[in-house]
Design an enzyme around this catalytic site. Structure first.
Site, PDB file in Angstrom:
ATOM      1  N   LYS A 263       0.863  -1.184   0.000  1.00  0.00           N
ATOM      2  CA  LYS A 263       0.000   0.000   0.000  1.00  0.00           C
ATOM      3  C   LYS A 263       0.898   1.232   0.000  1.00  0.00           C
ATOM      4  CE  LYS A 263      -3.173   2.643   3.028  1.00  0.00           C
ATOM      5  NZ  LYS A 263      -4.082   2.631   4.192  1.00  0.00           N
ATOM      6  N   ASP A 268      -2.693  10.173   3.492  1.00  0.00           N
ATOM      7  CA  ASP A 268      -4.088   9.773   3.693  1.00  0.00           C
ATOM      8  C   ASP A 268      -4.813  10.792   4.563  1.00  0.00           C
ATOM      9  OD1 ASP A 268      -6.494   8.486   3.947  1.00  0.00           O
ATOM     10  OD2 ASP A 268      -5.757   6.878   5.249  1.00  0.00           O
ATOM     11  N   LYS A 275     -10.231  12.792   8.062  1.00  0.00           N
ATOM     12  CA  LYS A 275      -9.719  12.442   9.393  1.00  0.00           C
ATOM     13  C   LYS A 275      -9.673  13.685  10.272  1.00  0.00           C
ATOM     14  CE  LYS A 275      -6.578   8.700   7.991  1.00  0.00           C
ATOM     15  NZ  LYS A 275      -7.234   7.628   8.759  1.00  0.00           N
ATOM     16  N   ASP A 286       1.602   6.479   5.475  1.00  0.00           N
ATOM     17  CA  ASP A 286       0.633   5.521   4.959  1.00  0.00           C
ATOM     18  C   ASP A 286       1.113   4.824   3.682  1.00  0.00           C
ATOM     19  OD1 ASP A 286      -1.724   4.281   5.666  1.00  0.00           O
ATOM     20  OD2 ASP A 286      -2.984   5.574   4.418  1.00  0.00           O
ATOM     21  N   GLU A 347      -9.409   3.485   2.216  1.00  0.00           N
ATOM     22  CA  GLU A 347      -8.926   3.567   0.835  1.00  0.00           C
ATOM     23  C   GLU A 347      -7.835   2.555   0.535  1.00  0.00           C
ATOM     24  OE1 GLU A 347      -7.675   5.224   3.237  1.00  0.00           O
ATOM     25  OE2 GLU A 347      -5.534   5.003   2.850  1.00  0.00           O
ATOM     26  N   ARG A 349      -7.530  -0.614   1.100  1.00  0.00           N
ATOM     27  CA  ARG A 349      -8.043  -1.855   0.511  1.00  0.00           C
ATOM     28  C   ARG A 349      -8.448  -1.656  -0.952  1.00  0.00           C
ATOM     29  NH1 ARG A 349     -12.489  -2.073   5.192  1.00  0.00           N
ATOM     30  NH2 ARG A 349     -10.783  -0.955   6.220  1.00  0.00           N
TER      31      ARG A 349
HETATM   32  N1  BES Z   1      -4.308   4.634   6.902  1.00  0.00           N
HETATM   33  C1  BES Z   1      -5.417   4.303   7.706  1.00  0.00           C
HETATM   34  C2  BES Z   1      -5.089   3.305   8.805  1.00  0.00           C
HETATM   35  C3  BES Z   1      -4.161   3.766   9.884  1.00  0.00           C
HETATM   36  C4  BES Z   1      -4.656   4.263  11.064  1.00  0.00           C
HETATM   37  C5  BES Z   1      -2.806   3.641   9.744  1.00  0.00           C
HETATM   38  C6  BES Z   1      -3.801   4.645  12.073  1.00  0.00           C
HETATM   39  C7  BES Z   1      -1.938   4.026  10.753  1.00  0.00           C
HETATM   40  C8  BES Z   1      -2.451   4.522  11.920  1.00  0.00           C
HETATM   41  C9  BES Z   1      -6.541   3.697   6.856  1.00  0.00           C
HETATM   42  O1  BES Z   1      -6.595   4.115   5.549  1.00  0.00           O
HETATM   43  C10 BES Z   1      -7.831   4.080   7.516  1.00  0.00           C
HETATM   44  O2  BES Z   1      -8.072   5.243   7.611  1.00  0.00           O
HETATM   45  N2  BES Z   1      -8.588   3.099   7.968  1.00  0.00           N
HETATM   46  C11 BES Z   1      -9.807   3.358   8.652  1.00  0.00           C
HETATM   47  C12 BES Z   1     -10.839   2.345   8.159  1.00  0.00           C
HETATM   48  C13 BES Z   1     -12.222   2.626   8.632  1.00  0.00           C
HETATM   49  C14 BES Z   1     -12.767   3.874   7.950  1.00  0.00           C
HETATM   50  C15 BES Z   1     -13.096   1.443   8.334  1.00  0.00           C
HETATM   51  C16 BES Z   1      -9.552   3.181  10.143  1.00  0.00           C
HETATM   52  O3  BES Z   1      -8.810   2.282  10.516  1.00  0.00           O
HETATM   53  O4  BES Z   1     -10.080   3.971  10.919  1.00  0.00           O
HETATM   54 ZN    ZN Z   2      -7.698   5.941   5.308  1.00  0.00          ZN
HETATM   55 ZN    ZN Z   3      -4.753   4.724   4.712  1.00  0.00          ZN
END
Ligand code: BES
Ligand code: ZN
Ligand code: ZN
Length: 499
Positions: A263, A268, A275, A286, A347, A349
């Protein structure tokens, strides 16, 4: 940092280190030094709380007739429990102790030390590799740091009977060190420096000279391939996406390639499902999964690994804008399956599913391992100690777990089950991009990915918690990017797939 292996010492005015074991048992070299200093070491040990735990150090300022700056006692803990990773951790601890002194060189005396099958030369190389791994510091933007505030230590010397053997044993380890340093740098660069196009160029610059084939696919090519999921994420950014394909052929012609997919979300923001501001700067990390893949290829090529390997990284920036995709948009992935993007922050996935499908279709690999900072949920489950491992194949999962233990890059296997998969079901698209509510967030993310895996053995490493560590210090890294995955996957290739 310069690494030296010598069989005799010649340097003066340096820091000198010797090993001490559990219950303050002196190593052979410590005994010799204790005698020549009329009991300086035994005296110091008697008046301190030093326990010689693994990586524990004690510095003694040297009396001026010794012609060295200081004497460092380096704890190695229980002799019977010492393994390769523990020696590396001790080397790293020694680096950490000396790097903030004015000494420019540290000289570690190990003589003909051995532990079980580990012999002097190999042990010397491991001490050096641990110190080198620890020495990485992302300081290129510190224009006002005074020279005296920078680490003074420039040379790490090991005095070992088998200096030639040490030099030889260090060769493959230095390939790992170079891979890890590259990975940490790519991870640490901010998103205005590393964005998909500049990142793709950097990959070419790093890998082409090593004989790795690098192809970079742009928007048009990805449109032709039908990568609607990846392109949907990218459409909100002025920075165009890239899919970079790296091919290294070090194995036999007829050998199926091993595939690693990363990835590479260079930033992000969450997109329209934006966020919160606090901590968002960490989302420059990310793209860590992709950095591990790029750096693994570098390491494999440097040490001339006898395997065929492909790396595929999906590079995109996830931004909110007038052109960004909206919650509720339905995209068609390269596999033909349709996805509702209920949350634009899920995103990773969407990027991976197209990259994985492309990899399987084009390369028919032996196995497919993807790495991603995929979910916040894995950080809640496992913190920054273990990465989450998900797999459809017990043999592959077992191998990865074992390599994790061997290299200290720990992973913990998590479950996959149809009942989690059901949470992705929808009545108006083939699947949703998130599960129901927040429960089991890393598992539903893995279930999503599994929908894009055919019969090939597959493992997914969710490295959101381990890719960078801000709160505490990993034994082999400074705070920040860790490069977690490079050493583990290099070991996996070495132990199981090189004939
Ligand atoms: N890049 C994030 C995941 C992440 C979170 C990485 C904290 C490192 C530290 C990912 O793209 C994301 O935002 N995932 C969401 C998914 C949710 C919306 C289902 C998450 O984990 O909150
Ligand atoms: Zn994300
Ligand atoms: Zn992400």
């Amino acid at each position: 940092m310069k690494i030296n292996f010598k069989s005799e010492t010649s340097s003066a005015e340096v820091a000198v280190a010797v090993a001490i074991f559990d219950k303050n048992e002196l190593s052979e070299q410590a005994k010799i030094l204790d005698e020549t200093t009329k009991g300086l070491i035994t005296h110091a040990l008697k008046h301190s709380k030093f326990k010689a735990k693994l990586g524990e150090t004690m510095s003694i300022m040297a009396p001026n007739d010794l012609k060295i700056s200081r004497l460092i006692l380096l704890g190695l803990g229980d002799k019977k429990k010492i393994d390769a990773t523990k020696i590396e951790e001790a080397g790293a601890a020694l680096y950490k102790t000396v790097c903030c002194t004015p000494d420019k060189e540290v000289v570690l005396h190990i003589g003909s030390m051995s532990f079980g099958s580990l012999k002097g030369g190999e042990i010397a190389a491991l001490f050096a590799s641990g110190a080198s791994l620890k020495s990485y510091r992302f300081d290129k933007y510190l224009t006002k740091e005074k020279p005296e505030d920078k680490p003074a230590l420039k040379t790490f010397t090991v005095i070992v009977d088998d200096a030639k053997g040490a030099q030889k044993a260090y060769e493959p380890l230095s390939a790992i060190v170079e891979g890890v340093h590259l990975c940490r740098e790519l991870q640490s660069e901010p998103a205005n420096v590393i964005y998909p196009v500049s990142y793709a160029e950097r990959i070419e610059k790093e890998l082409k000279p090593l004989g790795i084939k690098v192809e970079s696919l742009g928007v048009k090519e990805m449109q032709k391939l039908g990568m609607g999921a990846l392109l949907g994420v990218a459409q909100g950014s002025v920075n165009e996406p890239r899919l970079v394909v790296m091919t290294y052929n070090g194995g036999k012609k007829d050998q199926k390639p091993l595939a690693f997919i990363g990835k590479g979300v260079t930033f992000d923001t969450g997109g329209i499902s934006i966020k919160p501001a606090g901590g968002m700067e960490e989302m420059k990390f990310d793209m860590s999964g992709s950095a591990v893949v790029v750096s693994l290829l570098k390491t494999l090529a440097l040490r001339k690994a006898k395997a065929n390997v492909v790396g595929v990284v999906g590079l995109v920036e996830n931004m909110p804008s007038g052109t960004a995709q909206r919650p509720g948009d339905i995209v068609t992935s390269m596999s033909g399956q349709t996805i509702q993007v209920e949350n634009t922050d899920a995103e990773g996935r969407l990027v991976l599913c197209d990259a994985m499908w492309y990899t399987q279709e084009r390369f028919k690999p032996e196995f497919m391992v993807d790495l991603a900072t995929l979910t916040g949920a894995i950080v809640i489950s496992l913190g920054s100690v273990h990465a989450g491992l998900f797999s459809n194949n017990d043999k592959l999962a077992e191998r990865i777990s074992k390599m994790g233990d061997k290299t200290g890059e720990l992973v913990w296997r998590m479950p996959l089950h149809e009942r989690y998969d059901e949470q992705l079901k929808l009545s108006f698209a083939d699947m949703n991009n998130i599960g129901v509510g927040r429960e089991a967030g890393s598992i539903t993310a893995a279930q999503f990915l599994q929908r894009f895996v055919n019969d090939v053995p597959w493992a997914h490493l969710d490295i959101a918690g381990t890719a960078y560590i801000s709160r505490w210090e990993h034994p082999l890294a400074q705070k920040g990017a860790t490069a977690m995955g490079v050493r583990l996957l290099n070991q996996l290739v070495y132990d199981h797939y090189e004939g």
